[in-house]
Structures are given as structure tokens and as C-alpha cells.
Design an enzyme around this catalytic site. Structure first.
Site, PDB file in Angstrom:
ATOM      1  N   SER A 176       0.860  -1.183   0.000  1.00 15.68           N
ATOM      2  CA  SER A 176       0.000   0.000   0.000  1.00 15.68           C
ATOM      3  C   SER A 176       0.897   1.235   0.000  1.00 15.68           C
ATOM      4  CB  SER A 176      -0.847  -0.002   1.272  1.00 15.68           C
ATOM      5  OG  SER A 176      -1.433   1.258   1.496  1.00 15.68           O
ATOM      6  N   TYR A 221      -2.394  -0.740  10.218  1.00 18.01           N
ATOM      7  CA  TYR A 221      -2.467  -1.062   8.784  1.00 18.01           C
ATOM      8  C   TYR A 221      -1.184  -0.633   8.072  1.00 18.01           C
ATOM      9  CZ  TYR A 221      -4.133  -1.146   3.933  1.00 18.01           C
ATOM     10  OH  TYR A 221      -4.270  -1.384   2.586  1.00 18.01           O
TER      11      TYR A 221
HETATM   12  P1  NDP Z   1     -11.581  -5.941   0.628  1.00 18.61           P
HETATM   13  O1  NDP Z   1     -11.846  -5.613   2.045  1.00 18.61           O
HETATM   14  O2  NDP Z   1     -12.568  -5.573  -0.414  1.00 18.61           O
HETATM   15  O3  NDP Z   1     -11.244  -7.486   0.489  1.00 18.61           O
HETATM   16  C1  NDP Z   1     -10.386  -8.106   1.410  1.00 18.61           C
HETATM   17  C2  NDP Z   1     -10.536  -9.595   1.318  1.00 18.61           C
HETATM   18  O4  NDP Z   1      -9.748 -10.183   2.379  1.00 18.61           O
HETATM   19  C3  NDP Z   1     -11.967 -10.066   1.527  1.00 18.61           C
HETATM   20  O5  NDP Z   1     -12.268 -11.126   0.642  1.00 18.61           O
HETATM   21  C4  NDP Z   1     -11.959 -10.534   2.973  1.00 18.61           C
HETATM   22  O6  NDP Z   1     -12.888 -11.565   3.268  1.00 18.61           O
HETATM   23  C5  NDP Z   1     -10.550 -11.091   3.095  1.00 18.61           C
HETATM   24  N1  NDP Z   1     -10.177 -11.179   4.490  1.00 18.61           N
HETATM   25  C6  NDP Z   1     -10.167 -10.185   5.411  1.00 18.61           C
HETATM   26  N2  NDP Z   1      -9.867 -10.690   6.613  1.00 18.61           N
HETATM   27  C7  NDP Z   1      -9.677 -12.019   6.458  1.00 18.61           C
HETATM   28  C8  NDP Z   1      -9.373 -13.077   7.337  1.00 18.61           C
HETATM   29  N3  NDP Z   1      -9.261 -12.861   8.645  1.00 18.61           N
HETATM   30  N4  NDP Z   1      -9.249 -14.331   6.858  1.00 18.61           N
HETATM   31  C9  NDP Z   1      -9.420 -14.565   5.534  1.00 18.61           C
HETATM   32  N5  NDP Z   1      -9.732 -13.606   4.642  1.00 18.61           N
HETATM   33  C10 NDP Z   1      -9.861 -12.348   5.107  1.00 18.61           C
HETATM   34  O7  NDP Z   1     -10.169  -5.266   0.302  1.00 18.61           O
HETATM   35  P2  NDP Z   1      -9.450  -4.884  -1.083  1.00 18.61           P
HETATM   36  O8  NDP Z   1      -9.859  -5.833  -2.142  1.00 18.61           O
HETATM   37  O9  NDP Z   1      -9.572  -3.445  -1.271  1.00 18.61           O
HETATM   38  O10 NDP Z   1      -7.937  -5.140  -0.666  1.00 18.61           O
HETATM   39  C11 NDP Z   1      -7.146  -6.191  -1.170  1.00 18.61           C
HETATM   40  C12 NDP Z   1      -5.714  -5.881  -0.805  1.00 18.61           C
HETATM   41  O11 NDP Z   1      -5.299  -4.661  -1.426  1.00 18.61           O
HETATM   42  C13 NDP Z   1      -5.460  -5.700   0.685  1.00 18.61           C
HETATM   43  O12 NDP Z   1      -4.218  -6.259   1.026  1.00 18.61           O
HETATM   44  C14 NDP Z   1      -5.410  -4.177   0.848  1.00 18.61           C
HETATM   45  O13 NDP Z   1      -4.676  -3.807   1.969  1.00 18.61           O
HETATM   46  C15 NDP Z   1      -4.755  -3.789  -0.450  1.00 18.61           C
HETATM   47  N6  NDP Z   1      -4.962  -2.396  -0.875  1.00 18.61           N
HETATM   48  C16 NDP Z   1      -6.182  -1.989  -1.321  1.00 18.61           C
HETATM   49  C17 NDP Z   1      -6.355  -0.688  -1.781  1.00 18.61           C
HETATM   50  C18 NDP Z   1      -7.676  -0.208  -2.300  1.00 18.61           C
HETATM   51  O14 NDP Z   1      -7.778   0.993  -2.640  1.00 18.61           O
HETATM   52  N7  NDP Z   1      -8.705  -1.028  -2.395  1.00 18.61           N
HETATM   53  C19 NDP Z   1      -5.241   0.274  -1.798  1.00 18.61           C
HETATM   54  C20 NDP Z   1      -4.002  -0.272  -1.298  1.00 18.61           C
HETATM   55  C21 NDP Z   1      -3.883  -1.563  -0.865  1.00 18.61           C
HETATM   56  P3  NDP Z   1     -14.475 -11.241   3.431  1.00 18.61           P
HETATM   57  O15 NDP Z   1     -14.947 -10.960   2.039  1.00 18.61           O
HETATM   58  O16 NDP Z   1     -15.006 -12.501   3.975  1.00 18.61           O
HETATM   59  O17 NDP Z   1     -14.565 -10.065   4.341  1.00 18.61           O
END
Ligand code: NDP
Length: 252
Positions: free
Chosen positions: A159, A172
């Protein structure tokens, strides 16, 4: 830290990931869901890991309906998984799959934002468990299967706040700095002893549930969708990035 970008005119060939086995964490929603669907579209057998079974099943169905290779579902809560469950998972995958060719660490928690002096210890620990410790444990136990690939790729999700610190982004931001550190240490260890490459990828602002939670004042549709940034996810997972390791990428 030098940030790299994928070639602007990058177009993956249709069979880029044919015959590859790729595990994606957080595959049920957001960027992970999109990556799982893209990897399947380019020929991979995708192992869908996440904490919400119904979301993983929906992705599974979508892949099957599109004619992709039969995926696998791994329902696992990374916030509470024991070391033993990582070991058991690796054993089970070793029995079912010849090798693992790719590992996308994508699942993450945003946690609470606010000053360090009032941050809650429980939330801090939970963010570190999912965003840092789970990455270590999964990688540690899956390395033997990755070593069996002729050229495996480990991609860790970073990130902007994991590359330059930002006030009030607490656990985070710290977890994403740890992700960059983990990538550098592992990439150096593997560089001369294996064909596994390890890189980080910062998706940058992308319209997902996490983004909408982090930036409620934004107009969600102003940001690219997860589908819009898949070129970088495909580039780093497929052979087009062979030989590149220990590097930090931006998706755009
Ligand atoms: P979302 O919150 O939309 O998706 C995150 C996913 O991770 C979900 O499927 C969620 O499951 C899963 N997850 C969260 N906690 C757990 C857990 N304890 N065990 C298993 N699975 C888990 O996030 P994004 O798609 O936006 O983010 C994806 C990645 O990109 C992350 O690493 C984030 O930090 C990074 N990122 C995103 C940005 C953005 O602008 N979107 C910018 C910079 C980095 P569930 O669906 O069941 O909640």
C-alpha cells in the site's frame, strides 16, 4: 525505495497461466476476487482462500460457468488460524496438487485509524495477525510446494502507506511496511537457491469495500475497479515477470 511499474502496453497472452496452480487469499471479494477470476481466465487452477464460504462459492461458480479449470475452496479465518492449521493445509494441498506455481497474499484488514496513543491493542494484534503473521505462516508452510514449480511467483499486497509512513494509519500502515520487509528478506534468501520470485504490488486506490470504508468522502466510481488493474496482477504472476524478484511495484 524504487517503485516499478509494469510495461504500459502489457497484454498477457491467452494461455499465460495454463496448467498453473495459484493460491489467492481473500479471494471472495474485492481485488482478490478479481485476481482469482482473471487467473482462471488465463488458464490457472485457482485455490480460493477466504473466511466467508458463501463468497468463495460464488467465485467458484463464476469460474466454472466461464469454463475455467475446477477451482478449490479453502475456508480459513486468517485472524484465528493456528500454526497447525497452516501445516495441515500444506499437507492437504501437497496430496492434491503436484506443485504450487503462485501465491497471491491479498487478504488484509484495515483496522482502526487514529493516533497511536489511543490505538486498541486487540485490534492492533488482529491486523498484524491477518496482514503479517498469516503471510509468514502460509508462505513458510507452502514453500516446499512452491519449490516444486519450474518458476513460482509470490506476490504480496502492499500500500502507499506501507512505503511512506502516514499519521493515523496505525497498524495497517505498519503491517504494510512489514510486508515490504518480509518480501525483501525472503527474496534475498530465495534468489540464489530457488526459482521462486517474490515481489510486492500496491494496487493503489481501487473501488472495493475496504476503499469505501477508508475514504467515505470519495465518490467510489472515481477510482478504477479491480478489473481495471488486473494487468499488473497477471504480469507478476505469469512468466512475463520471470527473473524479477525483490522489487516493489505499483499496479498503475
Ligand atoms: P476488501 O476488504 O474488499 O477485500 C479483502 C478480502 O480479504 C476479503 O475477501 C476478505 O474476506 C478477506 N479477508 C479479510 N480478513 C480475512 C481473514 N481474517 N481471513 C481470511 N480472509 C480475510 O479489500 P481490497 O480488495 O480493497 O484489498 C485487497 C488488498 O489490497 C489488501 O491487502 C489491501 O490492503 C490492499 N490495498 C487496497 C487498496 C484499495 O484501494 N482497495 C489500496 C491499497 C492496498 P471477506 O470478504 O469474507 O470479508
Amino acid at each position: 525505495m524504487q517503485i516499478l511499474h509494469i510495461p504500459q502496453d502489457y497484454r498477457p497472452r491467452a494461455n499465460l497461466l495454463q496448467g498453473r496452480n495459484i493460491l489467492v487469499t481473500g479471494a471472495g471479494d474485492g481485488i482478490g476476487r478479481s485476481a482469482a477470476l482473471s487467473y482462471a481466465r488465463y488458464g490457472a487452477t485457482v485455490l480460493l482462500l477466504g473466511r466467508t464460504g458463501s463468497k468463495l462459492e460464488a467465485v467458484y461458480d463464476e469460474i466454472e460457468q466461464a469454463g475455467g479449470a475446477k477451482p478449490a475452496i479453502i475456508e480459513m479465518d486468517l485472524a484465528s488460524a493456528s500454526e497447525d492449521s497452516y501445516r495441515t493445509l500444506a499437507d492437504a494441498l501437497g496430496n492434491e496438487f503436484e506443485r504450487l506455481d503462485g501465491l497471491l497474499h491479498n487478504a488484509a484488514l484495515l483496522g482502526d485509524r487514529g493516533p497511536i496513543d489511543s490505538a486498541g491493542y486487540d485490534t492492533w494484534r488482529q491486523v498484524m495477525e491477518v496482514n503479517v503473521n498469516a503471510q509468514f505462516a502460509l508462505t513458510r508452510y507452502l514453500l516446499p510446494l512452491l519449490q516444486l514449480s519450474p518458476g513460482a511467483s509470490i506476490v504480496l499486497t502492499s500500500s502507499t502507506v506501507g512505503r511512506v509512513g502516514r499519521a493515523y494509519w496505525g497498524a495497517y500502515a505498519v503491517s504494510k511496511f512489514a510486508t515490504e520487509g518480509f518480501m525483501q528478506v525472503l527474496a534475498q534468501e530465495l534468489e540464489n537457491t530457488s526459482r521462486i520470485r517474490v515481489n510486492t504490488l500496491n494496487p493503489k486506490a481501487t473501488n472495493t469495500a475496504m476503499r469505501r470504508l477508508a475514504y467515505p468522502a470519495e465518490t467510489p466510481s472515481d477510482n478504477p475497479s479491480p478489473e481495471d488493474i488486473m494487468g499488473a496482477y497477471l504480469f507478476l504472476m505469469g512468466d512475463d515477470s520471470a527473473g524479477i524478484t525483490g522489487r516493489a511495484f505499483d499496479a498503475r
